[in-house]
Design a protein around this motif. Structure first.
Motif, PDB file in Angstrom:
ATOM      1  N   ARG A  43      -9.883  -3.080  -8.218  1.00 55.90           N
ATOM      2  CA  ARG A  43     -10.889  -3.486  -7.222  1.00 55.90           C
ATOM      3  C   ARG A  43     -10.528  -4.832  -6.592  1.00 55.90           C
ATOM      4  O   ARG A  43     -10.695  -5.029  -5.388  1.00 55.90           O
ATOM      5  N   GLU A  44     -10.020  -5.762  -7.417  1.00 58.22           N
ATOM      6  CA  GLU A  44      -9.605  -7.065  -6.895  1.00 58.22           C
ATOM      7  C   GLU A  44      -8.460  -6.924  -5.900  1.00 58.22           C
ATOM      8  O   GLU A  44      -8.467  -7.559  -4.842  1.00 58.22           O
ATOM      9  N   LEU A  45      -7.468  -6.085  -6.224  1.00 62.40           N
ATOM     10  CA  LEU A  45      -6.351  -5.864  -5.302  1.00 62.40           C
ATOM     11  C   LEU A  45      -6.840  -5.217  -4.016  1.00 62.40           C
ATOM     12  O   LEU A  45      -6.423  -5.602  -2.918  1.00 62.40           O
ATOM     13  N   MET A  46      -7.740  -4.257  -4.129  1.00 61.55           N
ATOM     14  CA  MET A  46      -8.292  -3.596  -2.936  1.00 61.55           C
ATOM     15  C   MET A  46      -9.011  -4.615  -2.061  1.00 61.55           C
ATOM     16  O   MET A  46      -8.845  -4.620  -0.835  1.00 61.55           O
TER      17      MET A  46
ATOM     18  N   MET B  45      -1.996   0.561  21.036  1.00 65.33           N
ATOM     19  CA  MET B  45      -2.875   1.402  20.225  1.00 65.33           C
ATOM     20  C   MET B  45      -3.759   0.517  19.363  1.00 65.33           C
ATOM     21  O   MET B  45      -3.368  -0.576  18.996  1.00 65.33           O
ATOM     22  N   ASP B  46      -4.905   0.984  19.029  1.00 68.69           N
ATOM     23  CA  ASP B  46      -5.774   0.271  18.103  1.00 68.69           C
ATOM     24  C   ASP B  46      -6.473   1.280  17.204  1.00 68.69           C
ATOM     25  O   ASP B  46      -7.684   1.456  17.262  1.00 68.69           O
ATOM     26  N   PRO B  47      -5.692   1.973  16.346  1.00 63.64           N
ATOM     27  CA  PRO B  47      -6.300   3.006  15.506  1.00 63.64           C
ATOM     28  C   PRO B  47      -7.146   2.407  14.399  1.00 63.64           C
ATOM     29  O   PRO B  47      -6.978   1.252  14.026  1.00 63.64           O
ATOM     30  N   GLN B  48      -8.031   3.209  13.893  1.00 64.89           N
ATOM     31  CA  GLN B  48      -8.866   2.797  12.779  1.00 64.89           C
ATOM     32  C   GLN B  48      -8.071   2.985  11.488  1.00 64.89           C
ATOM     33  O   GLN B  48      -7.465   4.033  11.273  1.00 64.89           O
ATOM     34  N   ALA B  49      -8.054   1.959  10.656  1.00 63.81           N
ATOM     35  CA  ALA B  49      -7.374   2.035   9.365  1.00 63.81           C
ATOM     36  C   ALA B  49      -8.165   1.204   8.371  1.00 63.81           C
ATOM     37  O   ALA B  49      -8.735   0.172   8.736  1.00 63.81           O
ATOM     38  N   ARG B  50      -8.193   1.660   7.119  1.00 64.24           N
ATOM     39  CA  ARG B  50      -8.913   0.915   6.097  1.00 64.24           C
ATOM     40  C   ARG B  50      -8.303   1.192   4.734  1.00 64.24           C
ATOM     41  O   ARG B  50      -7.774   2.274   4.482  1.00 64.24           O
ATOM     42  N   VAL B  51      -8.384   0.196   3.870  1.00 64.94           N
ATOM     43  CA  VAL B  51      -7.916   0.339   2.495  1.00 64.94           C
ATOM     44  C   VAL B  51      -8.937   1.189   1.741  1.00 64.94           C
ATOM     45  O   VAL B  51     -10.125   0.876   1.731  1.00 64.94           O
ATOM     46  N   ILE B  52      -8.468   2.271   1.131  1.00 63.66           N
ATOM     47  CA  ILE B  52      -9.385   3.166   0.415  1.00 63.66           C
ATOM     48  C   ILE B  52      -9.095   3.231  -1.079  1.00 63.66           C
ATOM     49  O   ILE B  52      -9.839   3.858  -1.823  1.00 63.66           O
ATOM     50  N   GLY B  53      -8.010   2.597  -1.518  1.00 64.71           N
ATOM     51  CA  GLY B  53      -7.694   2.624  -2.942  1.00 64.71           C
ATOM     52  C   GLY B  53      -6.639   1.590  -3.273  1.00 64.71           C
ATOM     53  O   GLY B  53      -5.952   1.074  -2.388  1.00 64.71           O
ATOM     54  N   ALA B  54      -6.518   1.283  -4.572  1.00 66.03           N
ATOM     55  CA  ALA B  54      -5.524   0.313  -5.022  1.00 66.03           C
ATOM     56  C   ALA B  54      -5.213   0.539  -6.486  1.00 66.03           C
ATOM     57  O   ALA B  54      -6.060   1.012  -7.245  1.00 66.03           O
ATOM     58  N   SER B  55      -3.984   0.191  -6.859  1.00 63.22           N
ATOM     59  CA  SER B  55      -3.567   0.182  -8.256  1.00 63.22           C
ATOM     60  C   SER B  55      -2.817  -1.118  -8.495  1.00 63.22           C
ATOM     61  O   SER B  55      -1.689  -1.282  -8.016  1.00 63.22           O
TER      62      SER B  55
ATOM     63  N   SER C  41       1.119  -2.136  -8.170  1.00 63.94           N
ATOM     64  CA  SER C  41       1.222  -3.001  -6.972  1.00 63.94           C
ATOM     65  C   SER C  41       1.143  -2.144  -5.707  1.00 63.94           C
ATOM     66  O   SER C  41       1.976  -2.229  -4.814  1.00 63.94           O
ATOM     67  N   GLU C  42       0.089  -1.344  -5.632  1.00 61.66           N
ATOM     68  CA  GLU C  42       0.004  -0.310  -4.608  1.00 61.66           C
ATOM     69  C   GLU C  42      -1.385  -0.289  -3.970  1.00 61.66           C
ATOM     70  O   GLU C  42      -2.389  -0.468  -4.650  1.00 61.66           O
ATOM     71  N   ILE C  43      -1.407  -0.073  -2.656  1.00 61.33           N
ATOM     72  CA  ILE C  43      -2.657   0.184  -1.960  1.00 61.33           C
ATOM     73  C   ILE C  43      -2.531   1.505  -1.207  1.00 61.33           C
ATOM     74  O   ILE C  43      -1.425   1.921  -0.852  1.00 61.33           O
ATOM     75  N   THR C  44      -3.663   2.142  -0.977  1.00 60.94           N
ATOM     76  CA  THR C  44      -3.695   3.360  -0.173  1.00 60.94           C
ATOM     77  C   THR C  44      -4.597   3.093   1.022  1.00 60.94           C
ATOM     78  O   THR C  44      -5.714   2.602   0.873  1.00 60.94           O
ATOM     79  N   VAL C  45      -4.076   3.414   2.192  1.00 58.21           N
ATOM     80  CA  VAL C  45      -4.766   3.170   3.455  1.00 58.21           C
ATOM     81  C   VAL C  45      -5.018   4.505   4.142  1.00 58.21           C
ATOM     82  O   VAL C  45      -4.147   5.375   4.149  1.00 58.21           O
ATOM     83  N   GLU C  46      -6.215   4.668   4.696  1.00 59.63           N
ATOM     84  CA  GLU C  46      -6.490   5.835   5.531  1.00 59.63           C
ATOM     85  C   GLU C  46      -6.292   5.407   6.975  1.00 59.63           C
ATOM     86  O   GLU C  46      -6.917   4.458   7.446  1.00 59.63           O
ATOM     87  N   LEU C  47      -5.394   6.093   7.673  1.00 59.99           N
ATOM     88  CA  LEU C  47      -5.036   5.762   9.047  1.00 59.99           C
ATOM     89  C   LEU C  47      -5.454   6.907   9.963  1.00 59.99           C
ATOM     90  O   LEU C  47      -4.966   8.029   9.833  1.00 59.99           O
ATOM     91  N   SER C  48      -6.377   6.615  10.874  1.00 61.03           N
ATOM     92  CA  SER C  48      -6.853   7.623  11.820  1.00 61.03           C
ATOM     93  C   SER C  48      -5.760   7.957  12.819  1.00 61.03           C
ATOM     94  O   SER C  48      -5.060   7.080  13.311  1.00 61.03           O
TER      95      SER C  48
END
Length: 158
Positions: A11-14, A32-42, A46-53
Motif C-alpha cells: 500500500r505504501e509503494l502504491m 494525447m492525454d489518456p487516463q492512467a492510474r496505479v491499481i496495484g503494487a508489490s 519493486s513493482e506497480i501495476t497501472v491501468e492505461l485507458s
C-alpha cells in the motif's frame, strides 16, 4: 515478513507511486492525454501495476489492431520512471536507453484499457537504475502486447 507487513508495504509503494505520478507533468503524452492510474503494487517485487485507458487511442474504433509504439514508449518512460523513483526514495534519474518491442498479439475486440506492469530491476545507489514494463491484456495477463526495457542514470545531487 508477515502478511500484514507485506500488505502495508504494498500500500505504501502504491501511494508513493501515485504521488510521484501526480507530481510529474500531467500532459506527458504530448498530443494525447489518456487516463492512467496505479491499481496495484508489490514492494517485494519493486513493482506497480497501472491501468492505461485506450479510449483516446481507439477513438471511435471498436478495437485496435496493435498498440502504437510511440504511445507505448511514452507511457513506459513515464511509469517506469515513477516506479524507480518510488522504490529509491524519490531519487531522480535520466534515460540512457529505452527499448520497445511490440508483439504480434492483436488487441482483443472490445478491449478499452491495458495493464502496464512496471518493475524496477535496479534502483539502489550502487548500480544504474533500470526497469521493465509489460503491456498486458486486463483480463488475460498471458496476452502480452508490448515489452519495454528502460535503462537510466542517476541525476547528480546539487
Amino acid at each position: 515478513m508477515t502478511a500484514d507487513s507485506s500488505l502495508r508495504k504494498d500500500r505504501e509503494l502504491m501511494q508513493l507511486a501515485s504521488e510521484e505520478a501526480s507530481q510529474k507533468r500531467s500532459h506527458y503524452y504530448y498530443s494525447m492525454d489518456p487516463q492512467a492510474r496505479v491499481i496495484g503494487a508489490s514492494a517485494e517485487r519493486s513493482e506497480i501495476t497501472v491501468e492505461l485507458s485506450l479510449d483516446q487511442q481507439c477513438g471511435d474504433q471498436s478495437a485496435l489492431i496493435q498498440l502504437d509504439e510511440g504511445m507505448v514508449a511514452t507511457a513506459a518512460d513515464f511509469w517506469t520512471s515513477v516506479v524507480i523513483s518510488a522504490v529509491s526514495g524519490g531519487r531522480q534519474s535520466v534515460t540512457t536507453s529505452l527499448t520497445v518491442q511490440t508483439t504480434r498479439a492483436r488487441v482483443r475486440q472490445g478491449v478499452r484499457s491495458v495493464r502496464v506492469v512496471c518493475r524496477a530491476t535496479s534502483a539502489d545507489e550502487s548500480a544504474a537504475p533500470a526497469a521493465s514494463a509489460m503491456f498486458v491484456d486486463p483480463e488475460d495477463p498471458e496476452i502480452v502486447y508490448a515489452t519495454v526495457l528502460h535503462s537510466k542514470a542517476w541525476k547528480k545531487s546539487t
